[in-house]
Scaffold this motif. Sequence first.
Motif, short mmCIF file in Angstrom:
data_model
loop_
_atom_site.label_atom_id
_atom_site.label_comp_id
_atom_site.label_asym_id
_atom_site.label_seq_id
_atom_site.Cartn_x
_atom_site.Cartn_y
_atom_site.Cartn_z
N VAL A 185 -18.89 29.77 13.32
CA VAL A 185 -20.14 29.47 14.02
C VAL A 185 -20.32 30.41 15.20
N CYS A 186 -19.27 30.62 16.00
CA CYS A 186 -19.33 31.53 17.14
C CYS A 186 -19.82 32.91 16.71
N ASP A 187 -19.21 33.36 15.61
CA ASP A 187 -19.55 34.65 15.04
C ASP A 187 -21.05 34.76 14.77
N LEU A 188 -21.57 33.77 14.08
CA LEU A 188 -22.97 33.82 13.66
C LEU A 188 -23.92 33.64 14.83
N LEU A 189 -23.53 32.77 15.80
CA LEU A 189 -24.38 32.58 16.98
C LEU A 189 -24.58 33.92 17.67
N GLN A 190 -23.48 34.66 17.78
CA GLN A 190 -23.56 35.96 18.45
C GLN A 190 -24.36 36.95 17.60
N ASP A 191 -24.05 37.01 16.31
CA ASP A 191 -24.77 37.93 15.41
C ASP A 191 -26.27 37.70 15.45
N LEU A 192 -26.65 36.43 15.48
CA LEU A 192 -28.07 36.10 15.40
C LEU A 192 -28.71 36.00 16.79
N GLY A 193 -27.89 36.13 17.83
CA GLY A 193 -28.41 35.97 19.18
C GLY A 193 -29.00 34.60 19.42
N ALA A 194 -28.37 33.60 18.80
CA ALA A 194 -28.94 32.27 18.87
C ALA A 194 -28.37 31.43 20.00
N GLY A 195 -27.27 31.89 20.59
CA GLY A 195 -26.69 31.11 21.67
C GLY A 195 -25.34 31.68 22.06
N ARG A 196 -24.78 31.13 23.17
CA ARG A 196 -23.52 31.67 23.70
C ARG A 196 -22.48 30.56 23.76
N PRO A 197 -21.39 30.67 22.93
CA PRO A 197 -20.32 29.68 23.00
C PRO A 197 -19.64 29.74 24.34
N VAL A 198 -19.45 28.60 24.98
CA VAL A 198 -18.85 28.62 26.31
C VAL A 198 -17.56 27.82 26.43
N ALA A 199 -17.42 26.78 25.61
CA ALA A 199 -16.22 25.95 25.74
C ALA A 199 -16.02 25.16 24.46
N PHE A 200 -14.84 24.55 24.31
CA PHE A 200 -14.63 23.72 23.13
C PHE A 200 -13.76 22.54 23.46
N VAL A 201 -13.82 21.54 22.59
CA VAL A 201 -12.91 20.40 22.67
C VAL A 201 -12.32 20.21 21.28
N ASP A 202 -11.11 19.68 21.21
CA ASP A 202 -10.49 19.44 19.90
C ASP A 202 -9.56 18.26 20.03
#
Lengths: 359, 801
Positions: B384-401
């Motif tokens: 998802v991070c990959d595609l968000l960046q490729d598409l310029g759709a948003g910026r991943p900032v943090a995660f929880v697991d």
Amino acid sequence: MFFLCWQLIAIWILERVIYLKSEILRIKEEALKNLRELESPEALQELKVKILGKKGSLTAMLRQMGGLSPEERPIMGQVVNEVRTRLEQAWEERSAELEAMALQMRLATERIDITLPGTRISRGHIHPLTQVIEEIEDIFLGMGFQIAEGPEIESDYYNFEALNLPKEHPAREMQDSFYITEEILLRTQTSPVQVRTMEKLHPQLPVKIIAPGKVYRNDDDATHSPMFHQVEGLVVDQGIRMSDLKGILLNFSREMFGESREIRLRPSFFPFTEPSAEVDVSCMLCGGAGCRLCKGTGWIEILGSGMVHPKVLEMGGYNPQVVTGFAFGMGVERIAILKYGIEDMRLLFDNDLRFLQQF
Amino acid sequence: MKVSLEWLRELVDIDQSAVELAETLTRGGIEVEDVEDLNKGFEKVVIGEILSLTKHPDADRLLVCAVSVGHEEVTIVTGAQNLLTGDRIPVALIGANLPNGLSIKKSKLRGVVSLGMLCSREELLLDDTVGLDRSSDGILILPSTAPIGESFGHYLGLDNSVLDLELYPNRPDCLAMVNVAREVASLTQKKPHLPKWADQSQVLSLPVATDLRIIIEDQDLCWRYAGLMVEDVHIGPSPEWMQRRLKAAGVRPINNIVDITNYVMMEMGQPLHAFDREKIKGNVHVRVAQPEEKIVTLDNVERTLNPHTLIIADDTQPLAVAGVMGGLDSEVTETTKSLMIESAHFSPVSVRRTSRRLGLRSEASNRFEKGIDVSGSVAALGRVCDLLQDLGAGRPVAFVDEVKHIPPRRQVALSTERTSTVLGIELAVSEIHQVLEDLNFEYQENDGLFRVEIPTYRSDIEIEEDLMEEVARLIGYDRIPTTLPQGDQTQGRRTPEQEFRRRMRKVLAQSGLDEVLTYTFTRAEADAQWGSAKHSIPLLNPLREELGVMRTSLIPGLLDVAARNVARRNTDVSIFEIGNTYWGDEQPLKKLPKEELRVAAVAVGKSDRHWFNQSSSYDFYYLKGIMEAVAHEFGLKLEYRLAENQSLLHPGRSADIYLQNECVGFLGEIHPSLEKEWGLERAVLFELEMEPLFKKTRQTVRAHSIPRFPAIQRDLAVVVGVETSAEAVMSKIRKLGGNLLQHVEIFDVYTGKPIAEGHKSLAFTLRYQSLERTLTDEEVSLLNSRILEGIQQDFGAERRK
Ligand SMILES: [Zn+2]
């Protein structure tokens, strides 16, 4: 005087001989004439009695020979016998002639319309599905299988759990069941008979059964009937191989669909077998070249099979480290459809007499 | 699972055609149900440009167009009115067969030759997402960037095939493109291009979110819940290539964020859900719903939840039905600025129950139900991070697991020798090496014994036999030879009971009855009429109400068949069925019910009409004759007594059937009052239990020798009251006749003149026979007149002159 007397007697005798002889010949001629005019075997017999019978005219002649000299008797006897033989021969000829005429007559008058249908022997018909089941049974009986049975109303345990289909197993969704209670249902397959049979027979070996019967799934369309028939098969013994499965099923396919059939196995999935295989038989219509029936592939799927899953062997009471087994299951309707070229499966349960009376 | 070949090619090299690949997969155990050629109907359709438009010389409503299709120029006549010079349009050339079934041929319209057709959306079966707005009035008009001369299918990305996989429940891994690629690679001995993003490092390098915690309240229902926080979200359409792939997989494109989540789900098998981050108040709870708790789902329906429903909630309210559908409130909209993208594992059972109950089934719920790889949650977020960046759709900032449970990796042993034995193939150790290499499994081998590391995505491989199947399917099932079992020979034989049933069926068919097979479930009322309502077992979920109970009698099914045939003008019906009836002795059932095998028959109409034999109506005596044939076949002595159940059967024409004083069934004419209900006139029927008949079947025939002395036959006709039964007279005759009377048969029954009213004449043939001597006429005459006297005494009979 004596001489004259003797002479006279001799002349009298001579005349008698001549008379007798002519009389005999007369009887003969008359008989032969009458014979030709007679038309029935009865009249013929009557005449025969009149001449040759105990009181017949020729017999009477013989009796008159008493007055003849010992020298003349054989001569006259011979004449009578000749006439008798001649007459008997004539009689036989005439009666043969009459018999032949009678036969001609009978043949000339006895004429029927051979195109009319024969007297109807009213015979019923056995349902095509029963016929197919019996044929399958006979093939497997010939290969040393017994026929096992189990209930149609089955417990969840035998129908699913003992077949390695615990509650909530996603594969249960492959089969929509008719339930009676949460724990009791109409069996969705004949496979529960596998475990029931193993439980009954263990530790006996080999187990070699087929189990035909009704099964039920909550489905109703052109290719599914809510009630249908399956035949299950199970072999358990030491050293049973997947190649044995292939050999048995090849034998079956050839007996069922013809000597030149081939089979092929394709990987598949059933919870109660591992490895599992779908079995295709070379198309009985085109022989493998591809046609409408086989959708151009040359192969037709006829049954599911596989090596019995170790858990199922265990649940049947056998040790999977010691024995192995194979199992298979086929749909009887499908086989009937292929065998008889039935267009719509629903005909099998419609019970229209025009359909049933073809079989 | 719909697999776009164009997409799959990115993940593995394919040198087969779509159809060949389908065959390879099917023979390898992944059944391809259908191969769809997306370009079908678009062959010979190319993109053209209108060079000029002139009025048809002889038709006001037609235009003659000069169209460039790249390498040449063609003249096409059209009736469309929405065209301008310079428009780019799809041109169907001569020989094209359009998706709507139209075939394009050279034609002449009012004297002008037309060499093709300009196409509308309708003719191409396209929706309004393709082409300019002007297209709705006629010809489909493409953007001016459409390349002239290019194949139209290629332009739309439709020169592609889609394989429709019919997956068995043991292979949910193939609900992911990457795993289909792995499968293709294994079966074709290639290496998949497993992409760099299929790992977790990208996500793990992000900081852990501090403003939001995941609280899993029921760890049996949720093993893991990971979330990716995204800022600077720009909602817009996703790129053409992504939309194209989604469409080919059967997923409708919505917007870039939703499309990314769907795309990653299709690719990696992990369902994802995007929440509007600003709508989440406080922490995220994974918990079961409270009674009567409500949520409005994405489809704008308010749904009432129950404590079996697993939900995602914030501190104040439900946000989503876990694994099934999101809530409307936290939906991603055009104004969404930040996101939490969920990648979780939910219990298959819980999701299945909930999606069933709510009637909501989706690609996501389907995957959760079948089981997903719990180890892959974070890797999916990496993609998802990959595609968000490729598409310029948003910026991943943090995660929880939040992890509650990850099943340990399995190791399964595999013995070369045992595999060879079970499959019946002589396998070399090297062949197993090769299979495991092709599968891309890690393993160790020692003396033919393998220890195989099972990858987490292959949840189906648990035991040695599972690996044997992998070996068999990779080397090919065709390698398995055909042999026969080597063990003890057995003899196959039907049991006496099985043979009895078969013979019964034969006797009945030979007697003229046709066998039918009817459903064993039937209408409750009909079954109650002929069977026992007290014992009949209802189904919880019958197919239709009229198939609601398990039968306790075969008669209703047979009457239905008879009536259906009569209605179809098959007027003469004589049928039988052998089948189970089902007897429950309590409601609801606690144990399996008794299954009682019965045989029943129904006849209505006449025997066959024939020029030589007269036809006769099927009546009581017709079926009784058949029953006598059955009795004869099995050596049974059946006794007929006046029927007790006189509400169903004609009281004057029916009998209960006894076998050694046990009632085993009945025979008779249907009661006249039921004729209308069943639509049958004068139907006769019988039903018998099979088991008592089987138990009392004569085991073998005992042969009698043929008597050496001649028999003497006498006829005897007597007139008795009509109510006197023939059987009574016969048994009196037998009794009086003693040993010398060998056989009595009734050969005539007559009523009417000159017999007095209320009387009938019965005529018998009596055969006298001694085994020791020749009987004299005198003693037979004496015996015969003694018999007559006896009958006269008992029945007031007189000898008929
Ligand atoms: Zn064919």
